[in-house]
Design an enzyme around this catalytic site. Structure first.
Site, PDB file in Angstrom:
ATOM      1  N   LYS A   1       0.850  -1.196   0.000  1.00 48.72           N
ATOM      2  CA  LYS A   1       0.000   0.000   0.000  1.00 48.72           C
ATOM      3  C   LYS A   1       0.877   1.235   0.000  1.00 48.72           C
ATOM      4  CE  LYS A   1      -4.470   1.288   0.693  1.00 48.72           C
ATOM      5  NZ  LYS A   1      -5.584   0.807  -0.153  1.00 48.72           N
TER       6      LYS A   1
ATOM      7  N   THR B   1      -4.662  -4.667   1.660  1.00 48.45           N
ATOM      8  CA  THR B   1      -3.889  -3.428   1.744  1.00 48.45           C
ATOM      9  C   THR B   1      -4.627  -2.374   2.563  1.00 48.45           C
ATOM     10  OG1 THR B   1      -4.772  -2.593  -0.359  1.00 48.45           O
ATOM     11  CG2 THR B   1      -2.726  -3.880  -0.444  1.00 48.45           C
TER      12      THR B   1
END
Length: 494
Positions: free
Chosen positions: A179, A239
Site C-alpha cells: 500500500k 492493503t
C-alpha cells in the site's frame, strides 16, 4: 523441525502422526495428503491440505469447525490450541473477562451453531474480543466461510512451527504487494531533544507538536504465492488493513523520529502476521512549520498554528526480514530529497574535454543551480531510532551542512561539490558509514548577459536534457580529507 524431504520420504502412518494435529482433532486430512506427495514447499503442502477440506462435503466441514475449542475457555483442548491461546493471553483472563468471553462465545454458538474461530497468533485478548463482537453481526453463511478461512490460517501457522524450508532450492521470483500513500498525522508526539549541535546548523530538535508521514508498505513471503497462482486469498492481508495498521500504530508509537516509527511498525507487522517473511517501509516526512503569533503585545512563535513547509523532503527506508523467530534489519537509511540550491557566483567549469561534439563554453564564474538527493547510513542502525538523540542525524542538519559547504567552496564542478559535502557530513557525524548523492544540474540559461549599471544578468529555465551525477562518499574519503586539512593547517602555522 522437518524438511520437505523428510515429509516426502515418510510412510503414510508416520506422515499422519507428524501432521495429524495441523487441523484440530482431524488427522484424516493429514492421512489423505500422503497421496498428494511430493510436496515442493510449505506453501504447496498447505495448499494441498486446505484443498482436501475445500473438497469435503458441508457436513464434514461443519464437523471440522465444531472440533475447535471456544476461545478463552478453560475446557480441555489440543496442545497446539493451548499454546496459541496462552500466547494471546487468554489463559490469564480476569474473572470478569473470562465470564464476558464465555457469554459472548455462547451467544455466538447459539446464533450460528458452531464455535467462534480466529487465528489468534500475533493477536491480543483485546483484538480477539473486538473481533468476536464484530463477527456476531455477520450472517451465518459468511461466518461459516470465515471459520474455514481462520482454520486454514491456523493450519499455516502450525505448519510453519514444525517445518523448515532451509536448504531447499527455491525459485527466485519477484513477489510482493503493498500500500502506498498511507498518510498519517499525529499531534503531540514526544519531542526530539538532545541532538548533537554542529557549527553549520542551528537545528536543536523538533517539538513534534504536529507530525505528518506518508508511508509506503511492501510485504512479501512464500505464503502469498497461492494468491497469485490460484486466486487463494486465505493468507492475504488486505492493503486496506495495512493502511489502518500503520495509522493506528502511530498512536502507540512512543519514539520521536520517522526512522524509529518505521522500525516499530515493521516489528509489529512481522509479529502480528507470522506468515510474512519480509517487509519494506518507506516513510516520507510531511513537515510543518510554526507560524508567527502576536501575543501579549509581542511577536512570537505560535504553539498552535503550523503550515506545510520546505521544498525538500526527508525520507526514511527500512527493510526487515524474518528467519524463523528472528527479525533482522536488512537495510536502513535516511535521506533528504529534492534539495534545490543555487549559488549565484563563485562556481566554474573549465578544463573538460573539447572535441567536435562540444558546444558548451567554458565558464570561470557561473551561477550553479543543483538538485540534491542525499542519503546516509549508520554503522549501528539503532542510532537512527534516536534512542540516544546525541547520535541521531537530522535531515535539517544535513541540509544546513550542504548549503554551508556550497557557500564556502569555490566550486570547480558539481562532482567536487558533492564530494566535499559528503566529507563534511562524515566528519561531523562519525557514527555514519557513508553518504550517497544523486545530483542534477539545473543551471539556468543566460538571456541577458549584461545589464548597464548592474553586475546582474537575466536567466531562464535550462533546456532539457539535464546532467546528473551519482556518488558515494565513504568513511575513508572523509578521513583522507581530514588528514589533508590538518596538514594544510600545520603548513600555515609553520
Amino acid at each position: 523441525m522437518f524438511t520437505m524431504d523428510d515429509l516426502n520420504q515418510m510412510d503414510t502412518q508416520t506422515l499422519t502422526g507428524t501432521l495429524g494435529s495441523i487441523f484440530e482433532h482431524s488427522s484424516w486430512i493429514a492421512e489423505r495428503s500422503a497421496a498428494l506427495r511430493p510436496f515442493s514447499s510449505l506453501s504447496d503442502l498447505h495448499r494441498k491440505m486446505t484443498g482436501i477440506v475445500k473438497a469435503a462435503d458441508r457436513e464434514t466441514q461443519l464437523d471440522l469447525i465444531k472440533k475447535h475449542p471456544q476461545l478463552g475457555t478453560k475446557k480441555t483442548m489440543s496442545g497446539d490450541s493451548v499454546r496459541e491461546q496462552q500466547n494471546a493471553g487468554l489463559n490469564k483472563l480476569e474473572q470478569q473477562e473470562y465470564e464476558e468471553f464465555l457469554k459472548l462465545n455462547e451467544h455466538y454458538y447459539d446464533r450460528f451453531g458452531f464455535p467462534f474461530i480466529l487465528a489468534v497468533k500475533g493477536k491480543t485478548k483485546q483484538d480477539i474480543h473486538q473481533a468476536l463482537l464484530a463477527r456476531l453481526e455477520s450472517e451465518r453463511e459468511m461466518e461459516f466461510q470465515q471459520a474455514l478461512i481462520e482454520i486454514y490460517r491456523i493450519a499455516r501457522f502450525r505448519l510453519a512451527d514444525i517445518i523448515t524450508e532451509k536448504g531447499e532450492t527455491q525459485m527466485k521470483r519477484t513477489m510482493s504487494y503493498g500500500k502506498g500513500n498511507v498518510f498519517a498525522y499525529r499531534t503531540f508526539l514526544k519531542p526530539l531533544t538532545g541532538v548533537k549541535q554542529i557549527p553549520e546548523s542551528s537545528f536543536a530538535g523538533r517539538s513534534n507538536t504536529v507530525v505528518g508521514v506518508d508511508v509506503t508498505c511492501e510485504i512479501g513471503g512464500e505464503a502469498f504465492l497461492p494468491s497469485f497462482t490460484d486466486g487463494d486469498n486465505t493468507l492475504v492481508v488486505a492493503t486496506d488493513s495495512m493502511k489502518n495498521f500503520i495509522q493506528r500504530h502511530l498512536a502507540s508509537y512512543e519514539g520521536t523520529t520517522t526512522e524509529g516509527f518505521l522500525h516499530y511498525v515493521a516489528h509489529r507487522f512481522l509479529d502480528t502476521y507470522s506468515h510474512m517473511d519480509k517487509i519494506t517501509l518507506t516513510g516520507e516526512d510531511i513537515p510543518f512549520e510554526a507560524m508567527p503569533a502576536y501575543e501579549e503585545k509581542e511577536l512570537s512563535t505560535s504553539r498552535l498554528v503550523f503550515r506545510r513547509s520546505r521544498n525538500e523532503r526527508s525520507r526514511s527506508v527500512l527493510k526487515a526480514e524474518r528467519t524463523e523467530d528472528t527479525i533482522t534489519i536488512k537495510e536502513q537509511y535516511s535521506e533528504i530529497m529534492d534539495l534545490q540550491l543555487v549559488k549565484v557566483s563563485g562556481n566554474s567549469f573549465v578544463g573538460f574535454i573539447r572535441d567536435e561534439y562540444t558546444t558548451l563554453p567554458e565558464d570561470g564564474n557561473r551561477p550553479l543551480f543543483v538538485y540534491l538527493n542525499i542519503s546516509w547510513q549508520y554503522e549501528n542502525t539503532n542510532d537512527a531510532y534516536a534512542s540516544d538523540p546525541a547520535r541521531y542525524v537530522a535531515a535539517e542538519q544535513v541540509r544546513d551542512l550542504a548549503s554551508t559547504v556550497f557557500h564556502e567552496l569555490e566550486t570547480p564542478s558539481i562532482q567536487n561539490l558533492i564530494y566535499h559535502i559528503g566529507c563534511r557530513i562524515l566528519m561531523r557525524f562519525p557514527q555514519l558509514t557513508d553518504v550517497s548523492f544523486q545530483s542534477q544540474n539545473h543551471t539556468w540559461d543566460t538571456v541577458v548577459e549584461e545589464i548597464p549599471g548592474s553586475k546582474g544578468k537575466v536567466y531562464t529555465e535550462p533546456r532539457p536534457p539535464f546532467g546528473f551525477q551519482r556518488f558515494t562518499v565513504t568513511r575513508e574519503d572523509a578521513e583522507k580529507e581530514k588528514q589533508k586539512n590538518d596538514e594544510a593547517i600545520g603548513t600555515l602555522k609553520a
